[in-house]
Design a protein around this motif. Structure first.
Motif, PDB file in Angstrom:
ATOM      1  N   PRO A  48       0.837  -1.191   0.000  1.00 29.96           N
ATOM      2  CA  PRO A  48       0.000   0.000   0.000  1.00 29.96           C
ATOM      3  C   PRO A  48       0.871   1.240   0.000  1.00 29.96           C
ATOM      4  N   ILE A  49       0.559   2.141  -0.882  1.00 32.42           N
ATOM      5  CA  ILE A  49       1.409   3.329  -1.017  1.00 32.42           C
ATOM      6  C   ILE A  49       0.605   4.600  -0.765  1.00 32.42           C
ATOM      7  N   ARG A  50      -0.720   4.463  -0.845  1.00 30.53           N
ATOM      8  CA  ARG A  50      -1.564   5.631  -0.739  1.00 30.53           C
ATOM      9  C   ARG A  50      -2.965   5.163  -0.394  1.00 30.53           C
ATOM     10  N   TYR A 109      -4.309   2.119  -2.418  1.00 34.81           N
ATOM     11  CA  TYR A 109      -3.616   2.034  -3.700  1.00 34.81           C
ATOM     12  C   TYR A 109      -2.273   1.338  -3.555  1.00 34.81           C
ATOM     13  N   ASP A 164       1.893   0.827  -7.707  1.00 34.14           N
ATOM     14  CA  ASP A 164       1.766   1.279  -9.088  1.00 34.14           C
ATOM     15  C   ASP A 164       0.596   2.255  -9.230  1.00 34.14           C
ATOM     16  N   ASN A 165       0.134   2.729  -8.067  1.00 32.09           N
ATOM     17  CA  ASN A 165      -0.932   3.727  -8.043  1.00 32.09           C
ATOM     18  C   ASN A 165      -2.285   3.177  -8.482  1.00 32.09           C
ATOM     19  N   ARG A 166      -2.457   1.866  -8.390  1.00 30.13           N
ATOM     20  CA  ARG A 166      -3.745   1.261  -8.727  1.00 30.13           C
ATOM     21  C   ARG A 166      -4.490   0.877  -7.458  1.00 30.13           C
ATOM     22  N   PRO A 167      -5.778   1.160  -7.403  1.00 31.37           N
ATOM     23  CA  PRO A 167      -6.543   0.769  -6.220  1.00 31.37           C
ATOM     24  C   PRO A 167      -6.705  -0.748  -6.171  1.00 31.37           C
TER      25      PRO A 167
END
Lengths: 256, 256
Positions: free
Chosen positions: B176-178, B212, B215-218
């Motif tokens: 998880p990045i965001r 997210y 790779d910024n994908r949820p």
DNA sequence: AAGTGGTCTAGACCACCGC
DNA sequence: CGGTGGTCTAGACCACTTA
């Protein structure tokens, strides 16, 4: 890019890309132009171009995949404006009329509790502003703000029925850049419930906040109570604001 | 810095500075070494050195002042680890033993509501994990997580009594990045109150979250209920993750 | 004037991806 | 293999602060 304008190139590029993405120039999932192509098209160095893209990646508008390319992952309507909005800005976004009624404003010596939150010494003069927050003229919360007097010495004479942050920005060049919040759910106190027009003990959002100015110094300590049935809080969380090296993110396993 | 280790130089430098600041090598407000001095001392270029410092500035450990220098503005105990912690990590930080009891796990077709949150099409297979969260063996909340099946096809066979994010990281390289969260206070539902051991209707923290990956994908949609009397939520907000050019921050007046 | 952080360049090599 | 993003260099000029 003309170099007369003192605005940094990377910043103008970021704004242009943001505008075009939000205008729907690319669809969700579309391949964004390659970095080296943009470098040539705009006549900037790769570092500068990457600095421009980094802001968009952090905001979730773009997504980078090594070896493949950069993809458009927005525009997610309210995504890029999610964090650190003042109450006024937040309400405006949601199509409501934000207002405030000043309940109390006075100066006092900073209490040890507030001082520990602000990382300053107790006893320092602070301006305490207590306001009832309104959305479409209906009370939704109470905010009690403690501001370091030194940063806003004329605040007692200002009009505070609008955005407090607006006043701070315009008159004191104080721009909130970061904040730490402690959020919990609890029963509405008797004093607060009277002014909010809810039953005492009904669910309320209790928020404590320390706000930092652009020089990374804390300037405000806020204690707030919001009606549970009228206020929703939105936040955007990030696992560290900086860059995460692709090779190490798994090994070190840090989520920070 | 030896260049055998494939770990990026800026990342190792950032870690070293972070460690030394947290160890108290400088006091709060102390002048940090000048960039050009560090450049010479570590034998790296200025861009690399600045990339290392940027992470620390974003985390609030350092504060830059043009023309004056870089100052230490931490360590504020829990500051640098505020955002995007999993429940397990969060509890561990606070000295509590985190646990989970699996209430339910099954696959289903994604509902339109969840789909809109994840920005995917309804009907996509998802794994639904419902868990009771424990702190020192006491129930504090219920988390209902919807995970895109494609990202974690073996999840139904995993041990989920610990950190779900830990499993996702170890077995699926999903970091998880965001995250975007919607937080509100509301009365505890009857079903939840039974399992949490509180009176129905007592104040609870209701959180909806979209997580997210790097790779910024949820990849995850979560609905949670936490006991108002046992759980406090901490967040670190930032006004835009990117750099704010000093000259324009006031003119454009953006708080994003 | 000297020192600081803020921005920028024009290259370079690397790891990874898809063909 | 060529193209992509990730990292890095060794300089440069600027605006600002302090003296």
């Amino acid at each position: 890019m003309e170099r007369q304008d003192p605005t940094p190139i990377y910043f103008r590029l970021e704004q242009e890309f943001r505008r075009r993405i939000e205008a729907g120039e690319w669809k969700l999932g579309d391949l964004f132009p390659a970095e080296r192509e943009l470098v040539e098209r705009y006549g900037v160095s790769r570092m500068t171009l990457r600095q421009a893209l980094s802001g968009l990646v952090a905001d979730g508008l773009l997504r980078r995949e090594r070896g493949k390319g950069t993809f458009v992952s927005g525009p997610k309507i309210h995504k890029e404006l999610s964090s650190l909005l003042s109450f006024t800005e937040d309400m405006t976004r949601r199509g409501k009329r934000a207002g405030a009624r000043l309940l109390d404003i006075h100066m006092e010596a900073m209490s040890p509790h507030v001082a520990s939150g602000l990382g300053t010494d107790a006893g320092t003069p602070v301006v305490v502003v207590e306001r009832l927050r309104l959305a479409d003229d209906e009370p939704v919360g109470i905010e009690k703000s403690h501001l370091v007097f030194e940063s806003c010495h004329q605040l007692l004479e200002e009009d505070l029925t609008g955005s407090l942050y607006g006043v701070l920005r315009e008159h004191y060049r104080l721009v909130p850049i970061r904040a730490e919040e402690r959020i919990e759910a609890g029963p509405c106190s008797r004093a607060a419930s009277d002014r909010l027009g809810v039953r005492s003990g009904s669910p309320a959002l209790l928020i404590t906040r320390v706000t930092y100015a652009s020089d990374n110094r804390p300037f405000e300590f806020v204690q707030s109570v919001y009606r549970g049935d009228r206020y929703v809080f939105h936040v955007d969380l990030a696992a560290g604001t900086g860059y995460v090296p692709q090779s190490q993110s798994l090994i070190s396993g840090t989520t920070r």
